[in-house]
Design a protein around this motif. Structure first.
Motif, PDB file in Angstrom:
ATOM      1  N   PHE A 140      -0.716  -7.170  -0.228  1.00  0.00           N
ATOM      2  CA  PHE A 140      -1.061  -7.798   1.045  1.00  0.00           C
ATOM      3  C   PHE A 140      -2.406  -7.282   1.559  1.00  0.00           C
ATOM      4  O   PHE A 140      -3.242  -8.052   2.027  1.00  0.00           O
ATOM      5  CB  PHE A 140       0.056  -7.527   2.061  1.00  0.00           C
ATOM      6  CG  PHE A 140      -0.089  -8.285   3.345  1.00  0.00           C
ATOM      7  CD1 PHE A 140      -0.148  -9.663   3.363  1.00  0.00           C
ATOM      8  CD2 PHE A 140      -0.152  -7.604   4.549  1.00  0.00           C
ATOM      9  CE1 PHE A 140      -0.273 -10.358   4.559  1.00  0.00           C
ATOM     10  CE2 PHE A 140      -0.277  -8.289   5.748  1.00  0.00           C
ATOM     11  CZ  PHE A 140      -0.336  -9.668   5.754  1.00  0.00           C
ATOM     12  N   LEU A 141      -2.626  -5.968   1.467  1.00  0.00           N
ATOM     13  CA  LEU A 141      -3.906  -5.394   1.876  1.00  0.00           C
ATOM     14  C   LEU A 141      -5.045  -5.961   1.027  1.00  0.00           C
ATOM     15  O   LEU A 141      -6.097  -6.344   1.549  1.00  0.00           O
ATOM     16  CB  LEU A 141      -3.876  -3.866   1.761  1.00  0.00           C
ATOM     17  CG  LEU A 141      -2.992  -3.122   2.759  1.00  0.00           C
ATOM     18  CD1 LEU A 141      -2.854  -1.658   2.362  1.00  0.00           C
ATOM     19  CD2 LEU A 141      -3.528  -3.249   4.172  1.00  0.00           C
ATOM     20  N   ARG A 142      -4.828  -6.020  -0.275  1.00  0.00           N
ATOM     21  CA  ARG A 142      -5.856  -6.540  -1.187  1.00  0.00           C
ATOM     22  C   ARG A 142      -6.192  -7.991  -0.871  1.00  0.00           C
ATOM     23  O   ARG A 142      -7.367  -8.374  -0.844  1.00  0.00           O
ATOM     24  CB  ARG A 142      -5.391  -6.408  -2.632  1.00  0.00           C
ATOM     25  CG  ARG A 142      -6.402  -6.923  -3.606  1.00  0.00           C
ATOM     26  CD  ARG A 142      -5.944  -6.777  -5.022  1.00  0.00           C
ATOM     27  NE  ARG A 142      -6.909  -7.388  -5.923  1.00  0.00           N
ATOM     28  CZ  ARG A 142      -6.831  -7.355  -7.215  1.00  0.00           C
ATOM     29  NH1 ARG A 142      -5.833  -6.730  -7.807  1.00  0.00           N
ATOM     30  NH2 ARG A 142      -7.733  -7.927  -7.958  1.00  0.00           N
ATOM     31  N   SER A 143      -5.180  -8.806  -0.627  1.00  0.00           N
ATOM     32  CA  SER A 143      -5.451 -10.217  -0.337  1.00  0.00           C
ATOM     33  C   SER A 143      -6.224 -10.370   0.970  1.00  0.00           C
ATOM     34  O   SER A 143      -7.088 -11.247   1.081  1.00  0.00           O
ATOM     35  CB  SER A 143      -4.156 -11.031  -0.298  1.00  0.00           C
ATOM     36  OG  SER A 143      -3.365 -10.665   0.808  1.00  0.00           O
ATOM     37  N   SER A 157       8.313  -1.865  -2.066  1.00  0.00           N
ATOM     38  CA  SER A 157       7.713  -2.142  -0.756  1.00  0.00           C
ATOM     39  C   SER A 157       6.238  -1.770  -0.740  1.00  0.00           C
ATOM     40  O   SER A 157       5.408  -2.489  -0.188  1.00  0.00           O
ATOM     41  CB  SER A 157       8.443  -1.361   0.347  1.00  0.00           C
ATOM     42  OG  SER A 157       9.772  -1.764   0.435  1.00  0.00           O
ATOM     43  N   GLU A 158       5.913  -0.631  -1.354  1.00  0.00           N
ATOM     44  CA  GLU A 158       4.518  -0.197  -1.397  1.00  0.00           C
ATOM     45  C   GLU A 158       3.674  -1.171  -2.228  1.00  0.00           C
ATOM     46  O   GLU A 158       2.542  -1.494  -1.860  1.00  0.00           O
ATOM     47  CB  GLU A 158       4.404   1.204  -1.975  1.00  0.00           C
ATOM     48  CG  GLU A 158       2.987   1.726  -1.979  1.00  0.00           C
ATOM     49  CD  GLU A 158       2.867   3.159  -2.443  1.00  0.00           C
ATOM     50  OE1 GLU A 158       1.722   3.579  -2.655  1.00  0.00           O
ATOM     51  OE2 GLU A 158       3.886   3.863  -2.587  1.00  0.00           O
ATOM     52  N   ILE A 188     -13.853  -2.823   5.917  1.00  0.00           N
ATOM     53  CA  ILE A 188     -13.409  -1.442   5.748  1.00  0.00           C
ATOM     54  C   ILE A 188     -11.913  -1.476   5.498  1.00  0.00           C
ATOM     55  O   ILE A 188     -11.150  -1.980   6.326  1.00  0.00           O
ATOM     56  CB  ILE A 188     -13.708  -0.595   7.003  1.00  0.00           C
ATOM     57  CG1 ILE A 188     -15.207  -0.587   7.299  1.00  0.00           C
ATOM     58  CG2 ILE A 188     -13.178   0.823   6.825  1.00  0.00           C
ATOM     59  CD1 ILE A 188     -15.577   0.066   8.622  1.00  0.00           C
ATOM     60  N   LEU A 189     -11.506  -0.957   4.352  1.00  0.00           N
ATOM     61  CA  LEU A 189     -10.084  -0.845   4.019  1.00  0.00           C
ATOM     62  C   LEU A 189      -9.651   0.583   4.253  1.00  0.00           C
ATOM     63  O   LEU A 189     -10.172   1.515   3.638  1.00  0.00           O
ATOM     64  CB  LEU A 189      -9.813  -1.247   2.572  1.00  0.00           C
ATOM     65  CG  LEU A 189      -8.381  -1.065   2.073  1.00  0.00           C
ATOM     66  CD1 LEU A 189      -7.395  -1.899   2.908  1.00  0.00           C
ATOM     67  CD2 LEU A 189      -8.271  -1.409   0.612  1.00  0.00           C
ATOM     68  N   ASP A 190      -8.711   0.754   5.144  1.00  0.00           N
ATOM     69  CA  ASP A 190      -8.184   2.070   5.500  1.00  0.00           C
ATOM     70  C   ASP A 190      -6.729   2.117   5.085  1.00  0.00           C
ATOM     71  O   ASP A 190      -5.870   1.519   5.720  1.00  0.00           O
ATOM     72  CB  ASP A 190      -8.342   2.292   7.013  1.00  0.00           C
ATOM     73  CG  ASP A 190      -7.592   3.505   7.518  1.00  0.00           C
ATOM     74  OD1 ASP A 190      -7.433   4.466   6.759  1.00  0.00           O
ATOM     75  OD2 ASP A 190      -7.170   3.480   8.686  1.00  0.00           O
ATOM     76  N   SER A 191      -6.449   2.798   3.973  1.00  0.00           N
ATOM     77  CA  SER A 191      -5.074   2.807   3.479  1.00  0.00           C
ATOM     78  C   SER A 191      -4.751   4.135   2.816  1.00  0.00           C
ATOM     79  O   SER A 191      -5.532   4.714   2.131  1.00  0.00           O
ATOM     80  CB  SER A 191      -4.895   1.686   2.467  1.00  0.00           C
ATOM     81  OG  SER A 191      -3.590   1.693   1.960  1.00  0.00           O
ATOM     82  N   LEU A 197     -11.954  -4.209  10.091  1.00  0.00           N
ATOM     83  CA  LEU A 197     -11.169  -3.055   9.651  1.00  0.00           C
ATOM     84  C   LEU A 197      -9.786  -3.550   9.257  1.00  0.00           C
ATOM     85  O   LEU A 197      -9.097  -4.186  10.048  1.00  0.00           O
ATOM     86  CB  LEU A 197     -11.062  -2.017  10.771  1.00  0.00           C
ATOM     87  CG  LEU A 197     -10.177  -0.808  10.493  1.00  0.00           C
ATOM     88  CD1 LEU A 197     -10.725   0.014   9.330  1.00  0.00           C
ATOM     89  CD2 LEU A 197     -10.053   0.049  11.733  1.00  0.00           C
ATOM     90  N   ILE A 198      -9.403  -3.266   8.030  1.00  0.00           N
ATOM     91  CA  ILE A 198      -8.095  -3.680   7.533  1.00  0.00           C
ATOM     92  C   ILE A 198      -7.271  -2.433   7.265  1.00  0.00           C
ATOM     93  O   ILE A 198      -7.661  -1.570   6.475  1.00  0.00           O
ATOM     94  CB  ILE A 198      -8.230  -4.522   6.241  1.00  0.00           C
ATOM     95  CG1 ILE A 198      -9.018  -5.795   6.545  1.00  0.00           C
ATOM     96  CG2 ILE A 198      -6.862  -4.831   5.650  1.00  0.00           C
ATOM     97  CD1 ILE A 198      -9.325  -6.637   5.338  1.00  0.00           C
ATOM     98  N   ASN A 199      -6.150  -2.334   7.960  1.00  0.00           N
ATOM     99  CA  ASN A 199      -5.189  -1.265   7.718  1.00  0.00           C
ATOM    100  C   ASN A 199      -3.806  -1.737   8.153  1.00  0.00           C
ATOM    101  O   ASN A 199      -3.650  -2.846   8.665  1.00  0.00           O
ATOM    102  CB  ASN A 199      -5.605   0.046   8.399  1.00  0.00           C
ATOM    103  CG  ASN A 199      -5.676  -0.050   9.903  1.00  0.00           C
ATOM    104  OD1 ASN A 199      -5.164  -0.975  10.514  1.00  0.00           O
ATOM    105  ND2 ASN A 199      -6.329   0.914  10.521  1.00  0.00           N
TER     106      ASN A 199
END
Length: 95
Positions: free
Chosen positions: A76-79, A69-70, A92-95, A50-52
Motif C-alpha cells: 500500500f505504501l509503495r503504490s 499484514s506488514e 518522502i516515504l517515512d516507514s 509525505l507518505i507514512n
C-alpha cells in the motif's frame, strides 16, 4: 550539504525526487521527514508529499502484527509512492 535549487525545477531536468526514511522504531524518522518536508517547502517552495502510516490513517500496531499484514502495508505504501511520484513533486516515504 546544501540542496541545489536547480534540482527542483522540472523544466531543467526530468527527475522524480524521492526520499526514503527507514530504520528502527522510535529512532526519529518521522521527525526528520517532517523537518525535511518543511525545509523543502519553505526554502524551495517545492510541492512535497509525505507518505507514512499516520497520513494514510493506518494503525501501526495492526499493520505490523504479522508478516501478511506488514506485506499488505508495504504494498500500500509503495503504490501511494508510485501514484504521487512525478517530476514536479518531492515524495518522502517515512516507514
Amino acid at each position: 550539504k546544501k540542496f541545489n535549487q536547480k534540482y527542483f525545477k522540472a523544466s531543467e531536468k526530468k527527475v522524480m525526487p524521492l526520499a526514503i526514511f527507514c530504520g528502527i522504531p522510535s529512532s526519529g524518522k518521522t521527525k526528520r521527514a517532517l523537518e525535511l518536508k518543511k525545509y523543502l517547502e519553505d526554502k524551495y517552495k517545492a510541492n512535497v508529499i509525505l507518505i507514512n502510516e499516520e497520513n494514510l490513517s493506518l494503525d501501526k500496531k495492526e499493520s505490523y502484527k504479522d508478516a501478511n499484514s506488514e506485506k499488505m502495508l508495504r504494498g500500500f505504501l509503495r503504490s501511494n509512492v508510485e501514484k504521487n511520484l512525478t517530476s514536479k513533486t518531492v515524495v518522502i516515504l517515512d516507514s
